[in-house]
Design a protein around this motif. Structure first.
Motif, PDB file in Angstrom:
ATOM      1  N   GLU A  39       0.852  -1.190   0.063  1.00 59.77           N
ATOM      2  CA  GLU A  39       0.121   0.209  -0.043  1.00 59.77           C
ATOM      3  C   GLU A  39       0.937   1.069  -0.085  1.00 59.77           C
ATOM      4  O   GLU A  39       1.935   1.168   0.380  1.00 59.77           O
ATOM      5  CB  GLU A  39      -0.898   0.052   1.483  1.00 59.77           C
ATOM      6  CG  GLU A  39      -1.915  -1.075   1.100  1.00 59.77           C
ATOM      7  CD  GLU A  39      -2.762  -1.373   2.595  1.00 59.77           C
ATOM      8  OE1 GLU A  39      -2.722  -0.401   3.312  1.00 59.77           O
ATOM      9  OE2 GLU A  39      -3.098  -2.238   2.711  1.00 59.77           O
ATOM     10  N   LYS A  40       0.350   2.208  -0.449  1.00 63.97           N
ATOM     11  CA  LYS A  40       1.228   3.744  -0.652  1.00 63.97           C
ATOM     12  C   LYS A  40       1.713   3.908   0.817  1.00 63.97           C
ATOM     13  O   LYS A  40       1.054   3.934   2.053  1.00 63.97           O
ATOM     14  CB  LYS A  40      -0.027   4.654  -1.083  1.00 63.97           C
ATOM     15  CG  LYS A  40       0.612   5.931  -1.555  1.00 63.97           C
ATOM     16  CD  LYS A  40      -0.222   6.841  -2.318  1.00 63.97           C
ATOM     17  CE  LYS A  40       0.472   7.922  -2.830  1.00 63.97           C
ATOM     18  NZ  LYS A  40      -0.369   8.850  -3.696  1.00 63.97           N
ATOM     19  N   ALA A  81      11.700   0.044  -9.202  1.00 67.01           N
ATOM     20  CA  ALA A  81      11.106   1.074  -9.629  1.00 67.01           C
ATOM     21  C   ALA A  81       9.648   0.800  -9.629  1.00 67.01           C
ATOM     22  O   ALA A  81       8.538   1.917  -9.362  1.00 67.01           O
ATOM     23  CB  ALA A  81      11.495   1.369 -11.155  1.00 67.01           C
ATOM     24  N   VAL A  82       9.119  -0.343  -9.855  1.00 63.15           N
ATOM     25  CA  VAL A  82       7.770  -0.885  -9.778  1.00 63.15           C
ATOM     26  C   VAL A  82       7.085  -0.448  -8.525  1.00 63.15           C
ATOM     27  O   VAL A  82       5.947   0.248  -8.385  1.00 63.15           O
ATOM     28  CB  VAL A  82       7.493  -2.248 -10.327  1.00 63.15           C
ATOM     29  CG1 VAL A  82       6.106  -2.605  -9.939  1.00 63.15           C
ATOM     30  CG2 VAL A  82       7.865  -2.291 -11.753  1.00 63.15           C
ATOM     31  N   LEU A  83       7.764  -0.734  -7.585  1.00 63.08           N
ATOM     32  CA  LEU A  83       7.350  -0.601  -6.068  1.00 63.08           C
ATOM     33  C   LEU A  83       7.278   1.094  -5.813  1.00 63.08           C
ATOM     34  O   LEU A  83       6.488   1.439  -5.223  1.00 63.08           O
ATOM     35  CB  LEU A  83       8.373  -1.229  -4.918  1.00 63.08           C
ATOM     36  CG  LEU A  83       8.169  -2.683  -4.885  1.00 63.08           C
ATOM     37  CD1 LEU A  83       9.412  -3.149  -4.183  1.00 63.08           C
ATOM     38  CD2 LEU A  83       6.766  -3.199  -4.340  1.00 63.08           C
ATOM     39  N   CYS A  84       8.331   1.816  -6.466  1.00 64.47           N
ATOM     40  CA  CYS A  84       8.298   3.298  -6.086  1.00 64.47           C
ATOM     41  C   CYS A  84       6.983   3.843  -6.839  1.00 64.47           C
ATOM     42  O   CYS A  84       6.393   4.723  -6.367  1.00 64.47           O
ATOM     43  CB  CYS A  84       9.595   3.930  -6.600  1.00 64.47           C
ATOM     44  SG  CYS A  84      11.036   3.616  -5.592  1.00 64.47           S
ATOM     45  N   ALA A  85       6.836   3.393  -8.103  1.00 65.02           N
ATOM     46  CA  ALA A  85       5.503   3.646  -8.956  1.00 65.02           C
ATOM     47  C   ALA A  85       4.358   3.509  -7.993  1.00 65.02           C
ATOM     48  O   ALA A  85       3.354   4.141  -8.332  1.00 65.02           O
ATOM     49  CB  ALA A  85       5.494   3.055 -10.268  1.00 65.02           C
ATOM     50  N   ALA A  91       5.353   3.219  -2.725  1.00 64.44           N
ATOM     51  CA  ALA A  91       5.950   2.635  -1.584  1.00 64.44           C
ATOM     52  C   ALA A  91       7.356   3.463  -1.061  1.00 64.44           C
ATOM     53  O   ALA A  91       7.938   4.178  -1.959  1.00 64.44           O
ATOM     54  CB  ALA A  91       6.329   1.180  -1.585  1.00 64.44           C
ATOM     55  N   LYS A  92       7.813   3.340   0.158  1.00 65.09           N
ATOM     56  CA  LYS A  92       8.884   3.871   0.518  1.00 65.09           C
ATOM     57  C   LYS A  92       9.898   2.580   0.432  1.00 65.09           C
ATOM     58  O   LYS A  92       9.910   1.951   1.351  1.00 65.09           O
ATOM     59  CB  LYS A  92       8.832   4.432   1.965  1.00 65.09           C
ATOM     60  CG  LYS A  92       7.967   5.752   2.244  1.00 65.09           C
ATOM     61  CD  LYS A  92       7.848   6.226   3.470  1.00 65.09           C
ATOM     62  CE  LYS A  92       7.020   7.499   3.794  1.00 65.09           C
ATOM     63  NZ  LYS A  92       6.741   7.773   4.862  1.00 65.09           N
ATOM     64  N   VAL A  93      10.760   2.532  -0.427  1.00 60.65           N
ATOM     65  CA  VAL A  93      11.420   1.469  -0.935  1.00 60.65           C
ATOM     66  C   VAL A  93      12.957   1.498  -0.483  1.00 60.65           C
ATOM     67  O   VAL A  93      13.619   2.527  -0.722  1.00 60.65           O
ATOM     68  CB  VAL A  93      11.597   1.243  -2.364  1.00 60.65           C
ATOM     69  CG1 VAL A  93      12.233   0.040  -2.730  1.00 60.65           C
ATOM     70  CG2 VAL A  93      10.025   1.301  -2.886  1.00 60.65           C
TER      71      VAL A  93
END
Length: 217
Positions: free
Chosen positions: A81-82, A98-102, A105-107
């Motif tokens: 979740e965001k 990059a997908v998680l950042c998009a 998420a705080k990666v």
């Protein structure tokens, strides 16, 4: 490397997303992120024409950029979740980060191969994604930054590493392929209490092996 993201690339991404839907990916946030991230920028120039095929490809240092379906499947299982704090073990090309950042998420991502780390921690911000990148041993995780809401491991581990289990927040979940070098089972590890974990299994996959230590060159 071609830094352009033109209508042709965008059309190919839409076609890729349509294919992922047919294969059973339902999470709209995952599909939107795969539709946004320009995967061709993560490929060596010789493979750029294959960037939106649903296949894995070599990225150097004996590693691969995962098949888009595998990225989507793992990310869907993660139920991120965001603004959640996500640890990725095995930065590789940086595509999964990059997908998680998009997805908002705080990666936090860790890579054991210095060659890949050096490339990715400069490259990702240059194309608009800014995870916190670390060079280190993924088996150890990032204890000083724990706990994490989610942990995703992008290499096949023989067992679930204890340090990663301990770095998972109670109520959090980890997605990790577990098995030998020939085939792994996709585990979702749910931390349901301080010392209580529940494991679900979600089919067989083949990943590069998760190795201990670092490669400092």
């Amino acid at each position: 490397m071609d830094q352009n993201d033109n209508p042709r690339h965008q059309g190919l991404r839409k076609k890729l997303v349509d294919g992922l839907k047919i294969k059973g990916i339902r999470n709209e946030n995952v599909l939107a992120a795969i539709g946004e991230v320009p995967r061709h920028l993560f490929m060596d120039s010789g493979f750029v024409n294959f960037a939106y095929k649903d296949q894995a490809f070599p990225i150097g240092a004996g590693q691969t950029i995962s098949q888009p379906y595998t990225v989507a499947f793992q990310t869907q299982l993660l139920e991120v979740e965001k603004n959640q704090k996500v640890l990725e073990v095995g930065t590789g090309s940086g595509y999964q980060a990059a997908v998680l950042c998009a997805m908002g998420a705080k990666v936090f991502t860790i890579e054991r191969q210095k060659e890949l780390y050096n490339k990715v921690h400069k490259f990702l911000p240059a194309i608009g994604y800014s995870p916190a990148c670390f060079f280190g041993d993924g088996y150890k995780g990032l204890p000083t930054l724990a706990p994490f809401d989610r942990i995703i491991v992008t290499a096949g581990a023989p067992t679930v590493p204890l340090p990663l289990k301990y770095q998972l927040k109670v109520g959090g979940k980890m997605v990790i392929p577990v098995g030998d070098n020939n085939k792994q089972e996709m585990y979702v590890v749910n931390r349901v209490g301080e010392n209580d974990y529940r494991i679900e299994k979600h089919g067989r996959f083949l990943f590069v092996p998760m190795l201990k230590g670092i490669v400092n060159f």
